[in-house]
Design a protein around this motif. Structure first.
Motif, PDB file in Angstrom:
ATOM      1  N   UNK A 170      -4.952  17.930  12.818  1.00  0.00           N
ATOM      2  CA  UNK A 170      -4.864  19.283  13.378  1.00  0.00           C
ATOM      3  C   UNK A 170      -3.790  20.140  12.711  1.00  0.00           C
ATOM      4  N   UNK A 171      -2.833  19.464  12.033  1.00  0.00           N
ATOM      5  CA  UNK A 171      -1.730  20.204  11.415  1.00  0.00           C
ATOM      6  C   UNK A 171      -0.560  20.392  12.372  1.00  0.00           C
ATOM      7  N   UNK A 172      -0.746  20.048  13.665  1.00  0.00           N
ATOM      8  CA  UNK A 172       0.339  20.228  14.648  1.00  0.00           C
ATOM      9  C   UNK A 172       1.078  18.912  14.868  1.00  0.00           C
ATOM     10  N   UNK A 173       2.431  18.959  14.861  1.00  0.00           N
ATOM     11  CA  UNK A 173       3.208  17.745  15.103  1.00  0.00           C
ATOM     12  C   UNK A 173       3.241  17.474  16.613  1.00  0.00           C
ATOM     13  N   UNK A 174       3.719  16.280  16.953  1.00  0.00           N
ATOM     14  CA  UNK A 174       3.840  15.908  18.363  1.00  0.00           C
ATOM     15  C   UNK A 174       4.647  16.975  19.119  1.00  0.00           C
ATOM     16  N   UNK A 175       5.786  17.376  18.505  1.00  0.00           N
ATOM     17  CA  UNK A 175       6.660  18.346  19.177  1.00  0.00           C
ATOM     18  C   UNK A 175       5.967  19.684  19.399  1.00  0.00           C
ATOM     19  N   UNK A 176       5.147  20.091  18.399  1.00  0.00           N
ATOM     20  CA  UNK A 176       4.470  21.385  18.535  1.00  0.00           C
ATOM     21  C   UNK A 176       3.349  21.337  19.574  1.00  0.00           C
ATOM     22  N   UNK A 177       2.730  20.154  19.675  1.00  0.00           N
ATOM     23  CA  UNK A 177       1.601  20.048  20.603  1.00  0.00           C
ATOM     24  C   UNK A 177       2.061  19.764  22.032  1.00  0.00           C
ATOM     25  N   UNK A 178       3.243  19.198  22.150  1.00  0.00           N
ATOM     26  CA  UNK A 178       3.721  18.746  23.451  1.00  0.00           C
ATOM     27  C   UNK A 178       3.734  19.878  24.497  1.00  0.00           C
ATOM     28  N   UNK A 179       3.120  19.595  25.621  1.00  0.00           N
ATOM     29  CA  UNK A 179       3.050  20.527  26.762  1.00  0.00           C
ATOM     30  C   UNK A 179       2.186  21.776  26.520  1.00  0.00           C
ATOM     31  N   UNK A 180       1.482  21.784  25.383  1.00  0.00           N
ATOM     32  CA  UNK A 180       0.541  22.889  25.154  1.00  0.00           C
ATOM     33  C   UNK A 180      -0.729  22.584  25.953  1.00  0.00           C
ATOM     34  N   UNK A 181      -1.459  23.626  26.395  1.00  0.00           N
ATOM     35  CA  UNK A 181      -2.729  23.354  27.070  1.00  0.00           C
ATOM     36  C   UNK A 181      -3.700  22.662  26.104  1.00  0.00           C
ATOM     37  N   UNK A 182      -4.552  21.817  26.632  1.00  0.00           N
ATOM     38  CA  UNK A 182      -5.438  21.026  25.775  1.00  0.00           C
ATOM     39  C   UNK A 182      -6.268  21.893  24.828  1.00  0.00           C
ATOM     40  N   UNK A 183      -6.572  23.110  25.263  1.00  0.00           N
ATOM     41  CA  UNK A 183      -7.457  23.942  24.444  1.00  0.00           C
ATOM     42  C   UNK A 183      -6.707  24.885  23.511  1.00  0.00           C
ATOM     43  N   UNK A 184      -5.460  24.553  23.167  1.00  0.00           N
ATOM     44  CA  UNK A 184      -4.674  25.538  22.412  1.00  0.00           C
ATOM     45  C   UNK A 184      -5.156  25.715  20.973  1.00  0.00           C
ATOM     46  N   UNK A 185      -6.056  24.803  20.511  1.00  0.00           N
ATOM     47  CA  UNK A 185      -6.539  24.919  19.132  1.00  0.00           C
ATOM     48  C   UNK A 185      -7.922  25.578  19.057  1.00  0.00           C
ATOM     49  N   UNK A 186      -8.377  26.154  20.158  1.00  0.00           N
ATOM     50  CA  UNK A 186      -9.718  26.742  20.211  1.00  0.00           C
ATOM     51  C   UNK A 186      -9.948  27.727  19.068  1.00  0.00           C
ATOM     52  N   UNK A 187     -11.164  27.665  18.474  1.00  0.00           N
ATOM     53  CA  UNK A 187     -11.445  28.546  17.327  1.00  0.00           C
ATOM     54  C   UNK A 187     -12.119  29.841  17.755  1.00  0.00           C
ATOM     55  N   UNK A 188     -12.652  29.850  18.962  1.00  0.00           N
ATOM     56  CA  UNK A 188     -13.367  31.039  19.421  1.00  0.00           C
ATOM     57  C   UNK A 188     -14.842  30.980  19.079  1.00  0.00           C
ATOM     58  N   UNK A 189     -15.253  29.888  18.412  1.00  0.00           N
ATOM     59  CA  UNK A 189     -16.667  29.773  18.010  1.00  0.00           C
ATOM     60  C   UNK A 189     -17.557  29.459  19.206  1.00  0.00           C
ATOM     61  N   UNK A 190     -17.038  28.608  20.103  1.00  0.00           N
ATOM     62  CA  UNK A 190     -17.876  28.204  21.235  1.00  0.00           C
ATOM     63  C   UNK A 190     -17.747  29.212  22.370  1.00  0.00           C
ATOM     64  N   UNK A 191     -18.857  29.436  23.045  1.00  0.00           N
ATOM     65  CA  UNK A 191     -18.803  30.415  24.123  1.00  0.00           C
ATOM     66  C   UNK A 191     -18.355  29.752  25.432  1.00  0.00           C
ATOM     67  N   UNK A 192     -18.230  30.571  26.441  1.00  0.00           N
ATOM     68  CA  UNK A 192     -17.750  30.114  27.732  1.00  0.00           C
ATOM     69  C   UNK A 192     -18.648  28.989  28.269  1.00  0.00           C
ATOM     70  N   UNK A 193     -19.955  29.146  28.076  1.00  0.00           N
ATOM     71  CA  UNK A 193     -20.932  28.174  28.584  1.00  0.00           C
ATOM     72  C   UNK A 193     -20.703  26.790  28.012  1.00  0.00           C
TER      73      UNK A 193
END
Ligand code: C2E
Ligand code: CA
Ligand code: CA
Length: 698
Positions: A170-193
């Motif tokens: 993902x390119x994100x280190x443990x420290x950068x990912x820590x406590x981020x919401x699970x979907x913080x890497x969303x690309x915007x490609x997938x819709x709400x559904x």
């Protein structure tokens, strides 16, 4: 060790007294700050017994990073979360004492509920249980060694653990990912559904797997195959989640390559036909579903005389011209417009839906202004001329194909007028298109039923006025109306029916010529178009017809125009040589209308030069230069050993000039229009009778 659950302050102070008496190092802490530290623990940390420790946090008595490379702050929070949910957890820890010495210790972290606070008791052992330490280290190592990314999220769906593979993918280190919401890497490609279905599956089955396109830290979007499992917690209603996904680095590169190959043009790196068509469909769909009254515009462009560029300067040069023009178009249009190559020298611009025709005109104005300056290719200046056609969805076509054909029609209209400009599609042009479409559809039947027949226009010797032969001109009568060959011959060429039509016409005209030749040694000129001349089998097929009808090939003259010579000159020269070796005569038709007639005269030897009727008609204006030009052409042709035919002769004055300039033969309405077989027979009869009488009178 059994620890009672502490529920009130009195109990807590009793508990504190208890741990102060213990010789085992112990710490009572809240989520991230110490509340109490016993003497044994202070000794371990080399702290004096009086020192106040209540404000300290565990990571402050630790090096910045732990032996696994993760930050002490985040790792401590990870274990606190784990203890909170499991009741307790054991792990090895690298501590830092007040003198700066690092030591590995074992910690048993026990969760003590106290009112609304979460209290923890850390029981420290200096004698690390080797097995326990190893287990922890091995698990850490193992998790970091596997190539699948692992991500753990808490009941708030926030990340509290990721392994090394996660960081790599993902390119994100443990420290950068820590406590981020699970979907913080969303690309915007997938819709709400899409996410709704994912959560539904997790709730109902506890698992979900599928492909998710996420955004890498560096900004690019990539696919990964993800498996998510819900980890039920005993004391909380909300589960934790474990997400595992594979390293798709290679897959991504491969997919990017595939996308490039499938959707981008090799030469220009711009969208190719497939991507343009897909985008066109997408735009159409958007307009249809957005229920908006505005459509979008489409521009089709083609370089004028590109064939000439390619043939005279080579394909490499032609490629460079295409590259130059396309990069110019794409640089001068906006990012929201899509510029691409449909193939050859044909380009498409799909304008963004927000643009109206005034804005599009402005863009095109800039493009044409720039094209007025020459482009530089291989240090040479080159002046590009570009023709284009515009049309709009949904007003000019219901689907992508219709739109393209309308833009194409408008583009040809621009080319036909003077080129180097663009036109908008108009319905009248559309009607002309429909007519040409109908002609193409009925052509096959017309050829089969011999509805297209040869008519004959007499060729007359200028000096004696005698009939020496005919030019065969195709005639097609449909519903009592003649369709001009100038209209249906190009359609037959385009639809690939020209060879069939020509041989059918040649067969008819040769069989008719046989009848005419019963009255005289007449020749026959037949018109041959570029496509047919390029056909390898054509000379043999024509020769076979002369044998069938027992007419010497030397009596047949093949009329070609300059346009036949532009396409693949070498091949045409070879074909002409084959025809000559069979004794056919070759005539250059419409001389003087092309660009480089003189060039061709130098390169090829013709038996006949037919001067275009526009030269003959100019004689009426009585301009000196026109006379000089005509005289010179005739002299030139004679010097090259060719005979000269004047076309389109309509009056006696023209005949007088032509005689004076020693033109050999003439055709035109003055003598006769093209006639049917029976009319020609009558014409021959009258002509011969007239000459017999004239001879007798002499
Ligand atoms: P072209 O070969 O230059 O034929 C001469 C055209 O000028 C013919 O038009 C003829 O009817 C017309 N014409 C003859 N004398 C005069 C005159 O005194 N004044 C005027 N204003 N026009 C005259 P047409 O028959 O409509 O043919 C047009 C063109 O179609 C021909 O031009 C030729 O290029 C092509 N074509 C005709 N028949 C065939 C054919 O069988 N095969 C091929 N490939 N092309 C053909
Ligand atoms: Ca002709
Ligand atoms: Ca002609």
């Amino acid at each position: 060790m059994v620890v009672e659950q502490i529920t009130d302050s009195t109990k807590l102070s009793h508990f504190q007294q208890l741990i102060h008496r213990s010789s085992t190092p112990m710490i009572i802490m809240e989520r991230s700050a110490f509340i109490d530290v016993n003497i044994a623990a202070k000794t371990l940390f080399q702290l004096s017994p009086e020192v106040e420790v209540t404000a300290l946090a565990p990571h402050q008595l630790s090096p910045k990073t732990q032996s696994c490379g993760k930050s002490s702050l985040h790792k401590s929070q990870y274990f606190i979360t784990k203890a909170l949910h499991k009741g307790e957890c054991k792990f090895s820890w690298r501590m830092l004492d007040a003198k700066g010495v690092q030591k590995d210790i074992s910690v048993q972290l026990i969760c003590l509920s106290h009112a609304k606070q979460s209290l923890f008791l850390a029981v420290i052992s200096e004698h690390i249980s080797i097995a326990h330490n190893y287990t922890n280290q091995f698990i850490d190592k193992a998790l970091d060694l596997i190539s699948d990314a692992i991500m753990l999220t808490d009941e708030n769906n926030r990340i509290y653990y990721v392994n090394h593979a996660f960081e790599k993918i993902t390119g994100y280190s443990f420290d950068e990912a820590y406590q981020k919401p699970a979907g913080f890497m969303k690309s915007g490609i997938h819709d709400h559904g899409f996410y709704q279905r994912l959560w539904q599956s997790l709730e109902q089955t506890g698992t979900w797997q599928g492909e998710i396109w996420d955004k890498h830290k560096e900004g690019h979007i990539y696919p990964k195959h993800v498996r998510i499992t819900s980890l039920e917690q005993q004391d909380t209603k909300s589960p934790h989640f474990l997400a595992v996904f594979a390293d798709c680095d290679e897959k991504v590169k491969y997919q990017q390559q595939l996308t490039k190959l499938a959707y981008y043009d090799d030469l220009t790196n711009l969208p190719n036909r497939k991507l343009l068509m897909d985008t066109l469909e997408k735009h159409i769909h958007e307009v249809n579903t957005a229920d908006c009254q505005y459509g979008f515009w489409l521009g089709y462009f083609d370089i004028d005389d590109f064939k000439v560029i390619n043939d005279s300067k080579g394909h490499g040069f032609g490629d460079k011209v295409i590259k130059e023009v396309l990069s110019l178009l794409s640089n001068l249009s906006c990012d929201s417009d899509m510029v691409g190559r449909m193939g050859g020298d044909e380009f498409l611009i799909i304008f963004s839906r927000r643009k109206d025709i005034t804005q599009i005109r402005q863009v095109l104005e800039t493009i044409y202004q720039r094209l007025a300056q020459p482009v530089y290719i291989d240090d040479m200046q080159y002046q590009v001329r570009l023709s284009g056609g515009l049309c709009q969805y949904p007003f000019h076509g219901k689907n992508a194909e219709e739109l393209l054909s309308k833009a194409d029609i408008a583009m040809y209209q621009a080319k036909k007028s003077e080129g180097n400009r663009y036109t908008l599609f108009e319905t009248e042009i559309g009607d002309a298109f429909a007519r040409s479409n109908n002609i193409e559809l009925s052509l096959q039947n017309a050829i089969r039923n011999k509805a297209i027949t040869p008519y004959f226009q007499p060729k007359i010797s200028m000096q004696k006025g005698q009939l020496i032969g005919f030019e065969s001109l195709a005639r097609w009568q449909q519903n009592g109306q003649f369709i001009s060959p100038a209209e249906f011959i190009p359609i037959a060429e385009k639809s690939g029916q020209i060879s069939q039509l020509s041989l059918c016409l040649a067969n008819q005209s040769l069989s008719m010529l046989k009848w005419f030749r019963a009255s005289g040694d007449y020749t026959l000129a037949i018109n041959i178009s570029a496509k047919e001349l390029a056909d390898y089998d054509f000379p043999k097929a024509l020769f076979a017809l002369t044998e069938t009808h027992q007419i010497p090939a030397s009596k047949i003259e093949i009329e070609i125009t300059e346009s036949c010579l532009i396409d693949n000159f070498t091949n045409v020269r070879r074909q002409l040589e084959v025809l000559k070796s069979m004794q056919f005569k070759i005539a250059l038709d419409d001389f003087g209308t092309g660009y480089s007639s003189l060039n061709y005269l130098k390169e090829l030897s013709f038996d006949t030069i037919k001067i275009d009727r526009s030269f003959i008609h100019k004689l009426e204006h009585n301009r000196k230069n026109d006379f000089i030009l005509l005289n010179t052409i005739i002299e030139l042709a004679h010097n090259l050993g060719a005979t000269v035919v004047a076309e389109g002769v309509e009056n006696v004055e023209q005949i007088d000039f032509l005689k004076r300039f020693k033109c050999d033969f003439a055709q035109g309405f003055f003598y006769a229009k093209a006639m049917s077989f029976s009319e020609t027979q009558k014409y021959i009869k009258h002509h011969n009778e007239f000459f017999k009488i004239a001879k007798n009178e002499h």
